[in-house]
Design a protein around this motif. Structure first.
Motif, PDB file in Angstrom:
ATOM      1  N   LYS A   1      65.148 -82.929   0.928  1.00  9.28           N
ATOM      2  CA  LYS A   1      66.039 -81.876   1.158  1.00  9.28           C
ATOM      3  C   LYS A   1      66.276 -80.931  -0.033  1.00  9.28           C
ATOM      4  O   LYS A   1      66.260 -79.739   0.415  1.00  9.28           O
ATOM      5  CB  LYS A   1      67.587 -82.724   1.274  1.00  9.28           C
ATOM      6  CG  LYS A   1      68.543 -81.583   1.568  1.00  9.28           C
ATOM      7  CD  LYS A   1      70.018 -82.255   1.792  1.00  9.28           C
ATOM      8  CE  LYS A   1      71.023 -81.237   1.936  1.00  9.28           C
ATOM      9  NZ  LYS A   1      72.483 -82.168   2.109  1.00  9.28           N
ATOM     10  N   GLU A   2      65.985 -81.176  -1.285  1.00  9.04           N
ATOM     11  CA  GLU A   2      66.227 -80.119  -2.356  1.00  9.04           C
ATOM     12  C   GLU A   2      64.950 -79.489  -2.882  1.00  9.04           C
ATOM     13  O   GLU A   2      64.996 -78.406  -3.111  1.00  9.04           O
ATOM     14  CB  GLU A   2      66.845 -80.889  -3.217  1.00  9.04           C
ATOM     15  CG  GLU A   2      68.210 -81.411  -3.174  1.00  9.04           C
ATOM     16  CD  GLU A   2      69.040 -82.203  -4.245  1.00  9.04           C
ATOM     17  OE1 GLU A   2      68.669 -81.906  -5.371  1.00  9.04           O
ATOM     18  OE2 GLU A   2      70.045 -82.801  -4.028  1.00  9.04           O
ATOM     19  N   ILE A   3      63.726 -80.148  -2.571  1.00  6.62           N
ATOM     20  CA  ILE A   3      62.652 -79.598  -3.075  1.00  6.62           C
ATOM     21  C   ILE A   3      61.671 -79.016  -1.939  1.00  6.62           C
ATOM     22  O   ILE A   3      61.465 -80.136  -1.100  1.00  6.62           O
ATOM     23  CB  ILE A   3      61.931 -80.295  -4.274  1.00  6.62           C
ATOM     24  CG1 ILE A   3      62.883 -81.087  -5.246  1.00  6.62           C
ATOM     25  CG2 ILE A   3      60.519 -79.983  -4.617  1.00  6.62           C
ATOM     26  CD1 ILE A   3      63.406 -79.975  -6.110  1.00  6.62           C
ATOM     27  N   PRO A   4      61.331 -77.867  -1.882  1.00  6.32           N
ATOM     28  CA  PRO A   4      60.255 -77.600  -0.861  1.00  6.32           C
ATOM     29  C   PRO A   4      59.023 -78.153  -0.902  1.00  6.32           C
ATOM     30  O   PRO A   4      58.595 -78.587  -2.124  1.00  6.32           O
ATOM     31  CB  PRO A   4      60.255 -76.056  -0.981  1.00  6.32           C
ATOM     32  CG  PRO A   4      60.492 -75.842  -2.045  1.00  6.32           C
ATOM     33  CD  PRO A   4      61.509 -76.698  -2.700  1.00  6.32           C
ATOM     34  N   GLU A   5      58.495 -78.445   0.425  1.00  5.35           N
ATOM     35  CA  GLU A   5      57.041 -78.913   0.449  1.00  5.35           C
ATOM     36  C   GLU A   5      56.075 -78.254  -0.580  1.00  5.35           C
ATOM     37  O   GLU A   5      55.075 -78.906  -0.792  1.00  5.35           O
ATOM     38  CB  GLU A   5      56.452 -79.132   1.969  1.00  5.35           C
ATOM     39  CG  GLU A   5      55.366 -79.839   2.237  1.00  5.35           C
ATOM     40  CD  GLU A   5      55.139 -80.104   3.644  1.00  5.35           C
ATOM     41  OE1 GLU A   5      54.177 -80.529   3.966  1.00  5.35           O
ATOM     42  OE2 GLU A   5      55.929 -79.606   4.423  1.00  5.35           O
ATOM     43  N   SER A   6      56.247 -77.045  -0.617  1.00  4.14           N
ATOM     44  CA  SER A   6      55.130 -76.222  -1.411  1.00  4.14           C
ATOM     45  C   SER A   6      55.402 -76.666  -3.062  1.00  4.14           C
ATOM     46  O   SER A   6      54.362 -76.288  -3.849  1.00  4.14           O
ATOM     47  CB  SER A   6      55.683 -74.735  -1.246  1.00  4.14           C
ATOM     48  OG  SER A   6      57.001 -74.391  -1.687  1.00  4.14           O
ATOM     49  N   GLU A   7      56.031 -77.601  -3.302  1.00  6.19           N
ATOM     50  CA  GLU A   7      56.175 -77.875  -4.426  1.00  6.19           C
ATOM     51  C   GLU A   7      56.072 -79.204  -4.979  1.00  6.19           C
ATOM     52  O   GLU A   7      56.948 -80.164  -5.346  1.00  6.19           O
ATOM     53  CB  GLU A   7      57.430 -77.621  -5.316  1.00  6.19           C
ATOM     54  CG  GLU A   7      57.722 -75.915  -5.115  1.00  6.19           C
ATOM     55  CD  GLU A   7      59.175 -75.514  -6.002  1.00  6.19           C
ATOM     56  OE1 GLU A   7      59.644 -76.233  -6.729  1.00  6.19           O
ATOM     57  OE2 GLU A   7      59.589 -74.442  -5.410  1.00  6.19           O
ATOM     58  N   PRO A   8      54.915 -79.844  -4.783  1.00  5.60           N
ATOM     59  CA  PRO A   8      54.434 -81.354  -4.545  1.00  5.60           C
ATOM     60  C   PRO A   8      54.713 -82.006  -5.944  1.00  5.60           C
ATOM     61  O   PRO A   8      55.199 -83.276  -6.156  1.00  5.60           O
ATOM     62  CB  PRO A   8      53.241 -81.459  -4.156  1.00  5.60           C
ATOM     63  CG  PRO A   8      52.440 -80.189  -4.514  1.00  5.60           C
ATOM     64  CD  PRO A   8      53.456 -78.891  -4.129  1.00  5.60           C
ATOM     65  N   GLU A   9      54.575 -81.129  -7.149  1.00  3.61           N
ATOM     66  CA  GLU A   9      54.499 -81.818  -8.547  1.00  3.61           C
ATOM     67  C   GLU A   9      56.218 -82.060  -8.734  1.00  3.61           C
ATOM     68  O   GLU A   9      56.363 -82.929  -9.362  1.00  3.61           O
ATOM     69  CB  GLU A   9      53.872 -80.904  -9.628  1.00  3.61           C
ATOM     70  CG  GLU A   9      52.540 -80.978  -9.307  1.00  3.61           C
ATOM     71  CD  GLU A   9      51.727 -80.054 -10.564  1.00  3.61           C
ATOM     72  OE1 GLU A   9      52.469 -79.698 -11.574  1.00  3.61           O
ATOM     73  OE2 GLU A   9      50.609 -80.131 -10.681  1.00  3.61           O
ATOM     74  N   ALA A  10      57.053 -80.915  -8.343  1.00  2.00           N
ATOM     75  CA  ALA A  10      58.607 -80.955  -8.669  1.00  2.00           C
ATOM     76  C   ALA A  10      58.779 -82.223  -7.811  1.00  2.00           C
ATOM     77  O   ALA A  10      59.862 -82.906  -8.293  1.00  2.00           O
ATOM     78  CB  ALA A  10      58.823 -79.765  -8.377  1.00  2.00           C
ATOM     79  N   ARG A  11      58.395 -82.498  -6.587  1.00  2.00           N
ATOM     80  CA  ARG A  11      58.931 -83.437  -5.565  1.00  2.00           C
ATOM     81  C   ARG A  11      58.632 -84.873  -6.218  1.00  2.00           C
ATOM     82  O   ARG A  11      59.761 -85.709  -6.278  1.00  2.00           O
ATOM     83  CB  ARG A  11      58.390 -83.557  -4.496  1.00  2.00           C
ATOM     84  CG  ARG A  11      59.142 -82.492  -3.414  1.00  2.00           C
ATOM     85  CD  ARG A  11      58.380 -82.595  -1.961  1.00  2.00           C
ATOM     86  NE  ARG A  11      59.313 -82.020  -0.970  1.00  2.00           N
ATOM     87  CZ  ARG A  11      59.035 -81.905   0.254  1.00  2.00           C
ATOM     88  NH1 ARG A  11      57.917 -82.509   0.671  1.00  2.00           N
ATOM     89  NH2 ARG A  11      59.863 -81.278   1.193  1.00  2.00           N
TER      90      ARG A  11
END
Length: 208
Positions: A138-148
């Protein structure tokens, strides 16, 4: 297998001999000071990370270093029974939940459900961290896999700390000042350990 058998011989001739008195003292009983709950991942070595010797850590390992919330049950519960034994029988003074970078269990949660079709027991086990997964998605977009991945791993550690406090005897010992709990995030590729600061609500580098 030959490598393992060779290791047994080398241990007996090397490490065992250099710590003979230590092992002799451990013959009759154990008195670990810390319960260390970590992932089963082969890249994690609790004793190496903490610089401890045999007898100091009581170690629980499972996929994604999960602590199921406390419940009375007649089922066979390995993690719950090991926590019970460490706290009530051995009287550990500390509990550490140690997550790590590049965790396969955490990563699997972020994949589509079909990824675990052939691993039904693993899929069921990982349901315990779906609340963390849902927050991350919900909070981290799919475009940021490392952050996820980072948020999933650290959020999972915090979630397991919350689960620990659902154990009535753990909550009681914490209130009495007889038990401390801590959450760690170990970075495999750098050797760094980030420790959760409850007051700040974030992980800070443990640099001593």
């Amino acid at each position: 297998m030959e490598k393992l058998l060779e290791g047994i011989v080398n241990f007996r001739r090397g490490d065992f001999e250099s710590h003979r008195e230590l092992f002799k003292g451990l013959k009759a009983s154990q008195k670990p000071h810390t319960l260390f709950i970590s992932c089963s991942d082969s890249r994690i070595d609790p004793n190496m990370i903490t610089g401890t010797l045999p007898g100091e850590l009581f170690i629980i390992r499972n996929i994604a270093n999960i602590v199921p919330p406390y419940r009375m049950t007649t089922e066979y519960v390995a993690t719950t029974s090991a926590i019970e034994y460490a706290v009530l029988a051995l009287g550990v003074e500390n509990i550490i939940i140690c997550g790590h970078s590049n965790c396969g269990g955490c990563a699997a949660c972020l994949h589509p459900e079909g990824k675990l079709e052939e691993l039904p027991h693993t899929r069921k086990w990982l349901e315990l961290i779906h609340p963390v997964r849902d927050r991350v998605l919900k909070e981290i977009p799919e475009s940021e896999p490392e952050a996820r991945a980072w948020m999933m791993e650290q959020g999972n550690v915090v979630e397991q700390l919350k689960h620990l406090i659902t154990f009535p005897y753990i909550a009681e010992k914490m209130r009495e000042g007889k038990l401390k709990i801590s959450g760690w995030h170990y970075i495999i590729e750098t050797g760094e350990v980030f420790i959760y600061d409850r007051d700040k609500g974030e992980f800070l580098l443990g640099n001593g």
